[in-house]
Write a protein that holds these residues in place. Structure first.
Motif, mmCIF file in Angstrom:
data_model
loop_
_atom_site.group_PDB
_atom_site.id
_atom_site.type_symbol
_atom_site.label_atom_id
_atom_site.label_comp_id
_atom_site.label_asym_id
_atom_site.label_seq_id
_atom_site.Cartn_x
_atom_site.Cartn_y
_atom_site.Cartn_z
ATOM 1 N N ASP A 158 -7.453 8.518 9.099
ATOM 2 C CA ASP A 158 -8.542 7.776 8.469
ATOM 3 C C ASP A 158 -8.967 6.587 9.326
ATOM 4 N N GLY A 159 -9.852 5.778 8.811
ATOM 5 C CA GLY A 159 -10.428 4.676 9.577
ATOM 6 C C GLY A 159 -9.438 3.597 9.972
ATOM 7 N N THR A 160 -8.346 3.478 9.254
ATOM 8 C CA THR A 160 -7.356 2.450 9.585
ATOM 9 C C THR A 160 -6.304 2.947 10.563
ATOM 10 N N GLY A 161 -6.349 4.227 10.896
ATOM 11 C CA GLY A 161 -5.377 4.787 11.820
ATOM 12 C C GLY A 161 -4.193 5.445 11.135
ATOM 13 N N ALA A 162 -4.190 5.456 9.820
ATOM 14 C CA ALA A 162 -3.104 6.092 9.077
ATOM 15 C C ALA A 162 -3.337 7.596 8.994
ATOM 16 N N ASN A 176 -3.676 11.047 7.300
ATOM 17 C CA ASN A 176 -4.100 11.453 5.959
ATOM 18 C C ASN A 176 -3.106 12.435 5.352
ATOM 19 N N ASN A 216 -3.934 10.942 -0.043
ATOM 20 C CA ASN A 216 -5.015 10.129 0.515
ATOM 21 C C ASN A 216 -6.335 10.882 0.513
ATOM 22 N N SER A 267 -9.636 9.737 -1.604
ATOM 23 C CA SER A 267 -10.904 9.506 -0.910
ATOM 24 C C SER A 267 -12.024 10.337 -1.517
#
Length: 67
Positions: A28-32, A34, A38, A42
């Protein structure tokens, strides 16, 4: 009313494409990474946004139809 149907169709298409994008991205956008949870959260948030838009659109439709 033709424009109304086109806009509704575009909203549904954007929801489907957004859901597909959210489902198939690995990070995802934070680098975590998925996980299934999640991804479902989303898509759920995207669904809530769609429902709010459809409610607003329905209220506007009822107000315009009344006149």
């Amino acid at each position: 009313m033709k424009v109304w149907k086109i806009i509704s169709g575009l909203e549904i298409i954007c929801f489907i494409l957004g859901s597909i994008f959210l489902w198939f991205r690995k990070i995802d956008g934070t680098g975590a990474v998925n996980t299934l949870e999640n991804k479902l959260i989303s898509i759920g948030v995207l669904g809530v946004v769609l429902v709010v838009l459809l409610i607003i659109q329905g209220i506007c439709y009822l107000l315009l139809k009344r006149d």
